[in-house]
Design an enzyme around this catalytic site. Structure first.
Site, PDB file in Angstrom:
ATOM      1  N   SER A   1      43.474  49.750  32.168  1.00 30.16           N
ATOM      2  CA  SER A   1      44.044  48.552  31.565  1.00 30.16           C
ATOM      3  C   SER A   1      45.494  48.816  31.155  1.00 30.16           C
ATOM      4  CB  SER A   1      43.166  48.122  30.385  1.00 30.16           C
ATOM      5  OG  SER A   1      43.459  46.818  29.970  1.00 30.16           O
TER       6      SER A   1
ATOM      7  N   ASP B   1      37.911  40.606  37.428  1.00 30.12           N
ATOM      8  CA  ASP B   1      38.276  41.191  36.138  1.00 30.12           C
ATOM      9  C   ASP B   1      38.943  40.101  35.302  1.00 30.12           C
ATOM     10  OD1 ASP B   1      39.610  42.501  34.003  1.00 30.12           O
ATOM     11  OD2 ASP B   1      39.781  44.350  35.167  1.00 30.12           O
TER      12      ASP B   1
ATOM     13  N   HIS C   1      35.817  44.432  33.459  1.00 31.66           N
ATOM     14  CA  HIS C   1      37.139  44.994  33.214  1.00 31.66           C
ATOM     15  C   HIS C   1      37.094  46.490  33.484  1.00 31.66           C
ATOM     16  CE1 HIS C   1      41.086  45.405  31.645  1.00 31.66           C
ATOM     17  NE2 HIS C   1      40.755  45.918  30.477  1.00 31.66           N
TER      18      HIS C   1
END
Length: 498
Positions: free
Chosen positions: A214, A439, A467
């Site tokens: 991320s 996602d 995610h």
């Protein structure tokens, strides 16, 4: 502000299990990984037993001083908190593998404590290392509001009107300036990347082996831009496109969570008996919207706290980060609808907010806007963000209200800089970028864009939900493990099924 978000969601994905099927092609990883015993310097850190809960057995912790201001390298220092678990097979040790699990603002120390087992395949030959970046928790963590103030803030954020939102974010920013003003100008990703290279040196590694999730993909990309020749084996999972504007990020994420929410409803109603929300997706959606309207008018009590519409929305967002938490969302929504019991929703919202059992908060919600605002000169007004939220209301009725938070930087007390928006790893060895097609937090289209901007990257795709890809697919895990452990660069464009 949703943001790329933290490693808590990544942990949920990784516990699904690690794969062993080899699907990578053999190639040299640029010769960037020094074999065991050939590091360029001695371990310069003083590692001691971690003073955490019983879960810290087997871990070591240390602190690394770094300049607060890199323009004044001999000036004031701050300590970066570190954690590691040594390689289980030291005779075949490759070196250190450094993790950033996301945020911006996620604690790498806390996450590795909870997630190390999910990386046990890598942990056989790597020392697993993570850290709290500057401005996060143990590393001079930013704090803006106390626990009760934060409860009230999150119960009402995002505001329903431009005036209300402006008041909320102005008070929040004033709290940050008052309590953490000295560090706010220096928490950007460029400085964090410089800290990362000092960590590489302190670990005695000739090159940085790195696994970022991320926001951690942004940090890794900036590191590779600043220090391309120091890049070893680097994996960037749940990729962030650093060029997107605040408004575009907010819009794209609202649509991403809308798609994940629709997929969740479709999964819930596969059989009539399994979904208490409704017999079909339309009925289930109507039930959720009815609940949100109800708590907007009259919040539900959960002990001495209230679950407002904003809290309930946050709970839904939290659960949509991973398919593994969909059943928890169903249970929480059922209890709220059928029994008026909002404790499940509150628990999910507290996980998202980083609220601790004693009512205090981790620094995630404070560090996140601090990093996002200092990393960009983009300052959309609350009115501009509110107008976009209004236009998006029909397409994403639950999540469009969050778009107004994209105006948060308009009241931030520190100027931004665009240096972290420009990434180009030319001169580095191959970097592996990974994206998941559904996602919600870092939408898939950001992955190929980041790979293109880096110039030295190969792209892996997981056709699936959630995610982050690692831990969800044997195909992805095998390709990533073969690269990190054996230097086998995956085929560019490899797609893995659900």
């Amino acid at each position: 502000m949703i943001g790329p978000r933290s490693g808590r969601r990544v942990v949920l994905a990784t516990v699904a299990g690690l794969g062993t099927l080899a699907l990578a092609t053999t190639a040299c990883a640029g010769g960037k990984v020094a074999p065991a015993g050939s590091a360029t310097g001695m371990d310069r850190l003083q590692w001691t037993h971690c003073e955490e809960a019983a879960s810290s057995a087997g871990f070591e912790c240390a602190k690394m001083p770094v300049p607060l201001d890199y323009d004044k390298p001999d000036g004031e220092k701050l300590d970066i908190a570190l954690i590691r678990m040594k390689a289980a097979d030291p005779a075949n040790r490759i070196g250190s593998l450094v993790f950033n699990f996301g945020g911006p603002g996620g604690s790498g120390v806390s996450t590795l404590l909870n997630a190390a087992q999910a990386f046990s395949t890598l942990g056989r030959r790597y020392d697993l290392v993570s850290f709290d970046p500057r401005g996060v928790d143990r590393s001079s963590g930013i704090r803006c509001l106390d626990g009760r103030q934060m409860d009230r803030y999150l119960a009402n954020e995002p505001g329903d009107t431009v005036a209300e939102e402006t008041r909320l974010i102005t008070d929040f920013a004033k709290g940050c300036e008052s309590k953490a003003g000295k560090i706010l100008p220096y928490v950007g990703t460029v400085n964090a990347a410089r800290d990362l290279d000092l960590l590489r040196q302190a670990l005695g590694e000739s090159h940085l082996n790195y696994f970022g999730f991320s926001y951690g993909t942004h940090l890794g990309s900036v590191y590779a831009t600043l220090f391309p020749k120091m890049v070893g084996r680097m994996v960037l999972d749940a990729a962030v496109d650093p060029t997107v504007s605040m408004l575009d990020m907010a819009k794209t994420q609202a649509l991403g969570f809308q798609k994940a929410y629709e997929d969740y409803l479709a999964d819930c109603v596969k059989t009539r008996t399994s979904c208490p929300l409704g017999a079909d997706a339309t009925a289930a959606n109507d039930s959720v919207l009815k609940l949100l309207r109800s708590v907007e008018r009259k919040p539900l009590k959960a002990g001495d706290r209230e679950v407002t519409e904003d809290v309930a929305r946050t709970a839904i967002i939290q659960a949509l980060y991973s398919k593994l938490t969909w059943p928890l969302l169903t249970e929480a929504l059922r209890d709220a609808m059928k029994k008026g019991d909002a404790r499940g929703l509150l628990t999910l919202a507290d996980q998202y907010g980083g609220r601790r059992p004693d009512g205090s908060y981790a620094t995630l919600q404070f560090s996140l806007p601090a990093v996002l605002c200092v990393d960009s000169t983009d300052r959309p007004s609350v009115a501009q963000a509110g107008e976009l939220a209004r236009r998006m209301a029909k397409r994403s009725p639950i999540f469009a209200p969050t778009i107004i938070s994209a105006g948060s930087c308009s009241t931030w007390p520190v100027r931004g800089d665009d240096a972290a928006k420009h990434v180009d790893a030319s001169g580095s060895g191959p970097i592996v970028v990974v994206g998941v097609t559904n996602d919600p937090a870092t939408p898939y289209q950001w992955a190929p864009r980041l790979a293109q901007q880096l110039r030295t990257a190969v792209l892996l795709t997981l056709d699936g939900e959630g995610h982050g890809a690692y831990g969800q697919s044997k195909c992805i895990d095998s390709a990533v493990n073969a690269y990190l452990l054996d230097g086998k660069v995956p085929t560019d464009g490899l797609r893995c099924p659900k």
